[in-house]
Design a protein around this motif. Structure first.
Motif, mmCIF file in Angstrom:
data_model
loop_
_atom_site.group_PDB
_atom_site.id
_atom_site.type_symbol
_atom_site.label_atom_id
_atom_site.label_comp_id
_atom_site.label_asym_id
_atom_site.label_seq_id
_atom_site.Cartn_x
_atom_site.Cartn_y
_atom_site.Cartn_z
ATOM 1 N N LYS A 11 0.834 -1.339 -0.242
ATOM 2 C CA LYS A 11 0.022 0.053 0.043
ATOM 3 C C LYS A 11 0.943 1.282 -0.078
ATOM 4 O O LYS A 11 2.055 1.105 -0.395
ATOM 5 N N GLU A 168 -11.046 -10.760 -1.485
ATOM 6 C CA GLU A 168 -10.748 -10.000 -0.142
ATOM 7 C C GLU A 168 -11.917 -9.427 0.268
ATOM 8 O O GLU A 168 -12.369 -8.407 -0.324
ATOM 9 N N GLY A 174 -7.460 -5.044 6.774
ATOM 10 C CA GLY A 174 -6.922 -4.105 7.794
ATOM 11 C C GLY A 174 -7.436 -4.064 9.117
ATOM 12 O O GLY A 174 -7.418 -3.225 9.770
ATOM 13 N N SER A 214 -6.512 -9.496 6.478
ATOM 14 C CA SER A 214 -5.991 -9.897 7.797
ATOM 15 C C SER A 214 -5.212 -11.054 7.811
ATOM 16 O O SER A 214 -5.321 -11.842 8.774
ATOM 17 N N GLY A 235 -1.790 -7.574 3.280
ATOM 18 C CA GLY A 235 -1.300 -6.067 3.557
ATOM 19 C C GLY A 235 -0.434 -6.031 4.645
ATOM 20 O O GLY A 235 0.704 -6.203 4.570
ATOM 21 N N GLY A 236 -1.070 -5.535 5.892
ATOM 22 C CA GLY A 236 -0.240 -5.330 7.073
ATOM 23 C C GLY A 236 1.053 -6.186 7.149
ATOM 24 O O GLY A 236 1.960 -5.712 7.668
HETATM 25 C C1 PEP Z 1 -4.827 -5.876 1.516
HETATM 26 O O1 PEP Z 1 -4.358 -4.808 1.302
HETATM 27 O O2 PEP Z 1 -5.110 -6.645 0.516
HETATM 28 C C2 PEP Z 1 -4.934 -6.556 2.658
HETATM 29 C C3 PEP Z 1 -5.422 -7.724 2.660
HETATM 30 O O3 PEP Z 1 -4.600 -6.240 3.750
HETATM 31 P P1 PEP Z 1 -4.455 -6.603 5.164
HETATM 32 O O4 PEP Z 1 -3.619 -7.929 5.102
HETATM 33 O O5 PEP Z 1 -3.821 -5.831 5.969
HETATM 34 O O6 PEP Z 1 -5.821 -6.699 5.675
#
Ligand code: PEP
Length: 254
Positions: A11, A168, A174, A214, A235-236
């Motif tokens: 991101k 997703e 997130g 997540s 993501g994170g």
């Molecule tokens: C993403 O940005 O595609 C995502 C899944 O983020 P996170 O893993 O932080 O939920």
């Protein structure tokens, strides 16, 4: 049997020196031990050329987080597939829920981008997923079906070999609330069945469907064990080499 693909969506994180730190750390931790797992990192545009340089000689692949559907021209602030290719990208994330929600991207726009990415030799990771409100209204299947159909309009079965779909659920991104392995598996199965209907079962069976929302070291293995979950879009947890490596290792053992 499909190989697992783990992608990290950075991101809007990491400047140049942080990019160098994370990638050097990741290369050391992951080493040569990827087994059959394909790893992709998707840094911000400003870090792509540096990342490509740092990843030379590594099996980790490079992707971008977005692109426009023209090669060049008066499109202030946009980045073209031609530019991404020249910066060393092989993959591009398209239709991420943050692009849909914050920047108003529609299925129609995403479809234009998917077509252009394919025509440019980039491999699209196409994101779909329902909001919490849509899940609570029991319309997850309809929403995901229309996103998949919309994004893949006029895409040939030959091109489907070059596409990854990432499921997703927006409520899981997130938030620390991941979908349960069963909730995720149900939607992945639905997507595979849909691709089977839109194309044929050979195409459907080959399709890589990643889960995102997540994904963390402590839930990755259970999710990745599901028969229709072929990887993760993270993501994170991809922002630290330790947690991203643990997720990659979970994919290596299932
Ligand atoms: C993403 O940005 O595609 C995502 C899944 O983020 P996170 O893993 O932080 O939920």
């Amino acid at each position: 049997m499909r190989n697992k693909i783990i992608a990290g969506n950075w991101k809007m994180n990491k400047d140049l020196s942080e990019t160098k730190g994370l990638l050097n750390d990741l290369k050391t931790k992951v080493g040569a031990g990827l087994g059959g797992v394909q790893v992709i990192v998707c840094p911000p545009f400003t870090s792509l050329a540096l990342a490509a340089e740092l990843l030379k000689g590594s099996t980790i692949k490079l992707g971008a987080q977005n692109m426009y559907f023209e090669d060049e021209g008066a499109f202030t602030g946009e980045v073209s597939p031609k530019m991404l290719k020249s910066a060393g990208c092989e993959y591009v994330i398209l239709g991420h829920s943050e692009r849909r929600q914050i920047f108003g991207e529609t299925n129609e726009l995403i479809n234009k981008k998917v077509k252009k990415a394919l025509a440019s030799g980039l491999l699209p990771i196409v994101c779909v997923g329902e909001t919490l409100d849509e899940r609570e209204k029991n319309i997850t299947d309809q929403v995901v079906t229309s996103q998949v159909k919309g994004a893949l309009r006029e895409i040939s079965s030959a091109d489907m070999e070059n596409i990854i779909i990432a499921y997703e659920p927006v409520w899981a991104i997130g938030t620390g609330k991941n979908a349960t392995p069963q909730q995720a598996e149900d939607v992945h199965r639905l997507i595979r069945k849909l691709i089977g209907q839109m194309y044929n079962w050979t195409v459907a069976e080959k399709l890589i469907i990643q889960y995102g929302g997540s994904v963390k070291p402590d839930n990755a293995a259970e999710l990745l064990k599901q028969s229709n979950i072929d990887g993760a879009l993270v993501g994170g947890a991809c922002l630290k080499a330790d947690s991203f490596t643990q997720i990659i290792q979970s994919a290596n053992v299932v």
